[in-house]
Write a protein that holds these residues in place. Structure first.
Motif, short mmCIF file in Angstrom:
data_model
loop_
_atom_site.label_atom_id
_atom_site.label_comp_id
_atom_site.label_asym_id
_atom_site.label_seq_id
_atom_site.Cartn_x
_atom_site.Cartn_y
_atom_site.Cartn_z
N TRP A 34 29.62 42.56 46.29
CA TRP A 34 29.45 41.63 45.18
C TRP A 34 30.04 40.26 45.49
CZ3 TRP A 34 27.81 42.77 39.97
CH2 TRP A 34 27.43 44.10 39.76
N SER A 35 29.41 39.23 44.96
CA SER A 35 29.97 37.88 44.91
C SER A 35 30.14 37.54 43.43
CB SER A 35 29.04 36.87 45.59
OG SER A 35 29.52 35.57 45.46
N CYS A 36 31.39 37.63 42.96
CA CYS A 36 31.66 37.53 41.52
C CYS A 36 32.45 36.29 41.11
CB CYS A 36 32.44 38.76 41.04
SG CYS A 36 31.57 40.31 41.23
N ALA A 37 32.93 35.53 42.08
CA ALA A 37 33.79 34.40 41.75
C ALA A 37 33.01 33.15 41.37
CB ALA A 37 34.71 34.08 42.93
N ASN A 59 32.53 32.09 48.92
CA ASN A 59 32.71 33.55 48.88
C ASN A 59 31.40 34.27 49.20
OD1 ASN A 59 35.27 32.87 47.96
ND2 ASN A 59 35.31 34.47 46.40
N ALA A 60 30.32 33.80 48.61
CA ALA A 60 29.02 34.43 48.85
C ALA A 60 28.67 34.37 50.33
CB ALA A 60 27.93 33.76 48.01
N GLU A 61 28.95 33.24 50.98
CA GLU A 61 28.63 33.11 52.40
C GLU A 61 29.51 34.02 53.24
OE1 GLU A 61 27.86 29.74 55.84
OE2 GLU A 61 28.65 29.12 53.89
N GLY A 64 32.19 47.07 47.29
CA GLY A 64 33.30 46.16 47.09
C GLY A 64 32.85 44.85 46.49
N ALA A 65 33.84 44.08 45.99
CA ALA A 65 33.57 42.77 45.39
C ALA A 65 34.59 41.77 45.89
CB ALA A 65 33.64 42.86 43.87
N ASP A 66 34.15 40.53 46.04
CA ASP A 66 35.02 39.49 46.58
C ASP A 66 36.34 39.40 45.81
OD1 ASP A 66 33.68 38.50 44.32
OD2 ASP A 66 33.40 36.49 45.15
N VAL A 67 36.27 39.36 44.49
CA VAL A 67 37.48 39.17 43.69
C VAL A 67 38.40 40.38 43.78
CG1 VAL A 67 36.50 37.47 42.11
CG2 VAL A 67 36.18 39.91 41.63
N LEU A 115 40.12 40.42 47.23
CA LEU A 115 41.17 39.41 47.29
C LEU A 115 42.38 39.85 46.49
CD1 LEU A 115 42.10 36.59 48.18
CD2 LEU A 115 40.94 35.66 46.16
N ALA A 116 42.16 40.42 45.31
CA ALA A 116 43.27 40.87 44.48
C ALA A 116 44.09 41.95 45.17
CB ALA A 116 42.74 41.38 43.13
N ARG A 117 43.40 42.97 45.71
CA ARG A 117 44.14 44.07 46.35
C ARG A 117 44.82 43.61 47.64
NH1 ARG A 117 42.05 45.38 42.22
NH2 ARG A 117 43.95 44.25 41.65
#
Length: 273
Positions: A26-29, A34-36, A240-243, A246-248
């Motif tokens: 996912w790209s959620c931010a 991030n998407a790239e 997984g997702a970008d945000v 990054l958080a974990r």
């Protein structure tokens, strides 16, 4: 002379051509950067989210631009499945759509009509003004537009799960996507994506999609859950997702390098004197 364009293969075409299930992130931010980064990871699909994210139409367009150089399929989730919203996402060049919160076959049929031109549907004709046809540089776009689009609808409620066979039977629905988080909530099991009843519902939906000859996708950020749904025959799993990554990862850095206060038996910080 203008450059004549050929659109990339759709997500549906990529799934059909693959000898294995596809894996996505996912790209959620709402960030093109991030998407790239996700697009260059080696994953098969980047899901650009505009439902549970700050992304708007322009930032989704920026993300589509950012991932276009990579051999991934961008799947875009708009915030809502009404005809006006879907028209705008199609016009900016979103070929692969994931429409959230689809509970019935009637809803699914209306969404199909929204992504097709007359006489098959009600999509407004603005291709000469839009990236979807690369401003009329894709030859024959109007005649072939339906073949350039993959439509997934999201089954994420107990009602939708009960209606999954009818939803899958709708002509123009190319696949179904199971959202265990909302499905769990609708079953009175908020936050319990791994509850046996939720898992059983998703597995039943994957089996229904296989019986209908259509692909199924599912969210499964826990590796054991992803393995389960892949083994069950899911065509596409998001792991997984970008945000979240990054958080974990930043939490792990903090845990590694910052001393944590000692706690007593109740979990409260231990007093020091």
């Amino acid at each position: 002379m203008p450059i004549r364009m050929t659109l990339p293969p759709t997500l549906g075409a990529r799934i059909a051509a693959s000898d294995r299930p596809l894996v996505g992130g996912w790209s959620c931010a709402g960030s093109a950067t991030n998407a790239e980064i996700v697009a260059g990871s080696g994953l098969d699909v980047v899901l650009i989210d505009a439902e549970h994210s700050p992304a708007d139409l322009e930032s989704v367009l920026a993300q589509l631009h950012a991932v276009a150089a990579y051999p991934v399929a961008p799947l875009v989730r708009p915030p809502f499945g009404d005809a006006v919203t879907l028209k705008r996402y199609l016009d900016i060049g979103a070929q692969n759509l994931l429409v959230p919160m689809v509970d019935t076959a009637d809803q699914a049929a209306e969404i199909v009509r929204a992504v097709r031109y007359p006489m098959l549907g009600i999509r407004g004709v603005g291709s000469a003004l839009a990236r979807s046809s690369r401003w009329n540089r894709v030859e024959g776009y109007l005649d072939d537009a339906s073949s350039t689009i993959t439509l997934f609808v999201q089954v994420e409620s107990a009602t939708a799960a009960a209606n999954v066979d009818e939803i899958l039977a709708v002509d123009g629905v190319d696949g179904v996507f199971f959202g265990p988080s909302d499905l769990a909530a609708s079953m009175g099991l908020l936050g319990q994506q791994e509850h046996p009843e939720v898992v059983a519902s998703v597995l039943a939906g994957i089996a229904a999609a296989q019986a209908a000859g259509k692909p199924s996708a599912v969210n499964a950020f826990a590796p054991a859950a992803a393995d389960r749904y892949l083994a069950a025959g899911a065509s596409l799993v998001f792991v997984g997702a970008d945000v979240a990554l990054l958080a974990r990862a930043t939490e792990a850095l903090a845990d590694r390098f910052i001393p944590q206060p000692e706690t007593d038996a109740s979990g409260e910080p231990r007093a020091s004197y």
